[in-house]
Scaffold this motif. Sequence first.
Motif, short mmCIF file in Angstrom:
data_model
loop_
_atom_site.label_atom_id
_atom_site.label_comp_id
_atom_site.label_asym_id
_atom_site.label_seq_id
_atom_site.Cartn_x
_atom_site.Cartn_y
_atom_site.Cartn_z
N PRO A 1 0.82 -1.22 0.00
CA PRO A 1 0.00 0.00 0.00
C PRO A 1 0.85 1.27 0.00
N TYR A 2 2.03 1.23 0.61
CA TYR A 2 2.88 2.42 0.62
C TYR A 2 3.42 2.72 -0.78
N ILE A 3 3.73 1.67 -1.54
CA ILE A 3 4.16 1.89 -2.92
C ILE A 3 3.02 2.52 -3.71
N GLN A 4 1.82 1.98 -3.53
CA GLN A 4 0.65 2.53 -4.24
C GLN A 4 0.38 3.97 -3.82
N LEU A 5 0.53 4.27 -2.55
CA LEU A 5 0.28 5.63 -2.06
C LEU A 5 1.32 6.60 -2.63
N GLN A 6 2.57 6.15 -2.77
CA GLN A 6 3.58 7.03 -3.35
C GLN A 6 3.32 7.26 -4.84
N ILE A 7 2.89 6.20 -5.54
CA ILE A 7 2.52 6.35 -6.95
C ILE A 7 1.38 7.34 -7.09
N THR A 8 0.36 7.17 -6.24
CA THR A 8 -0.79 8.07 -6.28
C THR A 8 -0.39 9.49 -5.92
N GLY A 9 0.42 9.63 -4.86
CA GLY A 9 0.83 10.96 -4.44
C GLY A 9 1.62 11.68 -5.51
N MET A 10 2.56 10.97 -6.14
CA MET A 10 3.33 11.60 -7.20
C MET A 10 2.44 11.93 -8.39
N GLY A 11 1.48 11.05 -8.69
CA GLY A 11 0.56 11.32 -9.79
C GLY A 11 -0.22 12.59 -9.58
N VAL A 12 -0.72 12.78 -8.36
CA VAL A 12 -1.49 13.98 -8.04
C VAL A 12 -0.61 15.22 -8.16
N VAL A 13 0.62 15.14 -7.64
CA VAL A 13 1.54 16.27 -7.70
C VAL A 13 1.86 16.63 -9.15
N VAL A 14 2.22 15.64 -9.96
CA VAL A 14 2.62 15.90 -11.34
C VAL A 14 1.47 16.47 -12.14
N SER A 15 0.28 15.91 -11.97
CA SER A 15 -0.88 16.42 -12.69
C SER A 15 -1.19 17.86 -12.28
N THR A 16 -1.02 18.17 -11.01
CA THR A 16 -1.32 19.51 -10.51
C THR A 16 -0.30 20.53 -11.00
N ILE A 17 0.99 20.20 -10.86
CA ILE A 17 2.02 21.20 -11.22
C ILE A 17 2.15 21.38 -12.73
N SER A 18 1.62 20.42 -13.51
CA SER A 18 1.61 20.58 -14.96
C SER A 18 0.35 21.27 -15.44
#
Length: 507
Positions: free
Chosen positions: A139-156
């Motif tokens: 779950p921590y791997i999935q949470l990091q994938i999700t967290g980075m996804g949200v960050v990248v989508s937002t800052i782009s």
Amino acid sequence: MSADATIATAVFGVFMVLTVALGLLAVRGRGSGGGITEWSVGGRSLGTVFIWVLMAGEGYTSFSYLGAAGWGYNYGAPVLYVIAYMSCGYAIGYVVGPTLWAYARRHGLVTITDMVAHRYGRPWLGTAVAVLATVCLLPYIQLQITGMGVVVSTISYGAISLNWAYFIAFAVTTGFVVVSGLRGSAWVSVLKDVLVIGTLGFLAVYVPLHYFDGYGPFLDRVVAEKPDWLTFSGHGGSGLDGSWFVSTSLLNSLTVVIFPTTVAGYLGARNADALRRNAMLLPLYNVLLFVPMLLGMAAVFVVPGLTGAGSNLALFKLVVDSLPAWAVGLIGVAAALSSIVPMAVFMLVIGTMWGRSALGAVPALARRPDRQKTAAQIVVVASGVLALVMTYTAPNTLVRLSLISYEGMAQLVPMILLGLVWRRLTLWGAVSGLVTGGALVCALVFTEHDPVGGVNAGAVALGLNVAVALVVSWLGPKPVDARPDDEVLARDPGRDGSAGAVVGGGV
């Protein structure tokens, strides 16, 4: 794509290429030798600086940018438990880290699964712990994938979709960790920490001045308009009161020192003194955690009305709203690397546990460290692919498992810490306590009875775990183990980094 999106995305892309290159350069000149020890724990050769940035990287994840700000936005003061438990955990780690390092070095071990298998003389126990730890770490791997996804989508500015951002997180991390292992993660941590310290230091000054004319007016406004955010149990009747704060801080401070990723950092150290210095320096990094927490509270006034998962974007709403695109991209890179570094170590640890304790038990692999390393690298890729696929197809499955990840791992504390200093803790006592505590955690959390009377459910389960382990050890079967205490128990390493006297004794 807008000009802002182009600039921010270009900044992000350049740093992602640099990240992969830096991770790969970490093993330049070292060849492919060294086997699983070189790959998984950096050949036990990392000094104070690399250990500091690596272990700070494990503790400072995407939660620090998203979850910490979100908790500050939603509840206020209860989020300070993160600083409390990490600081207490570093203090405990001052003793535990060198002890585990010395035990592993003396017996040629590279994971906690190795340690329990050696301590209790049962290879199958290492495999069982590997399964439990994998369930808790995925779950921590999935949470990091999700967290980075949200960050990248937002800052782009939405130019990069969530699905592509998830894939980028997986690809960048896998790109270097399979080749360079723990050493690559440590090198990337240096880049990450430079960006994190720089960007959070800037935001700590910029946001209060830009939106409130300074900290004085900001805090005056919080006291006048949002006093609930400064008290336990925080805003919104969360139930996160003083009892929850103390029990959670205590439980997590014990758990973090035996968490598989933390132990990987311990075992990568050159000597025990590097770990002691690290334990004294790491709390300084915790000061940075105040920044997203305070800015999350600041966002209550600037972008009110965020609900659900949207509250985790409180900090980035402030960033995107007020900063130029290049700065947004740079802050996004720091947050993305705060996902990549811990995700790399999570994947590395899962691969190492399976390569050594599960697949390593296969006769063809047992005597071949090179094959164990290859098996571990395959598991790294498989665990990342599994987490990525579940992020796309069934994200709620791993999210629900994440509810018990830390509290579930806490149930290993007696088996590892108590077992390494007290000979009379038997195999069946340790296993009975683990099963009982794990079952109680699942029952309480999944029936939504956490906290229990204001106390963290994991702490309640850990108390029962210890009680059952002691009773079964005293009254239950006592497997015969002819090995001397010096072979089974941990030693307290001397100040020169060598192993000293055995910590515990008894038959």
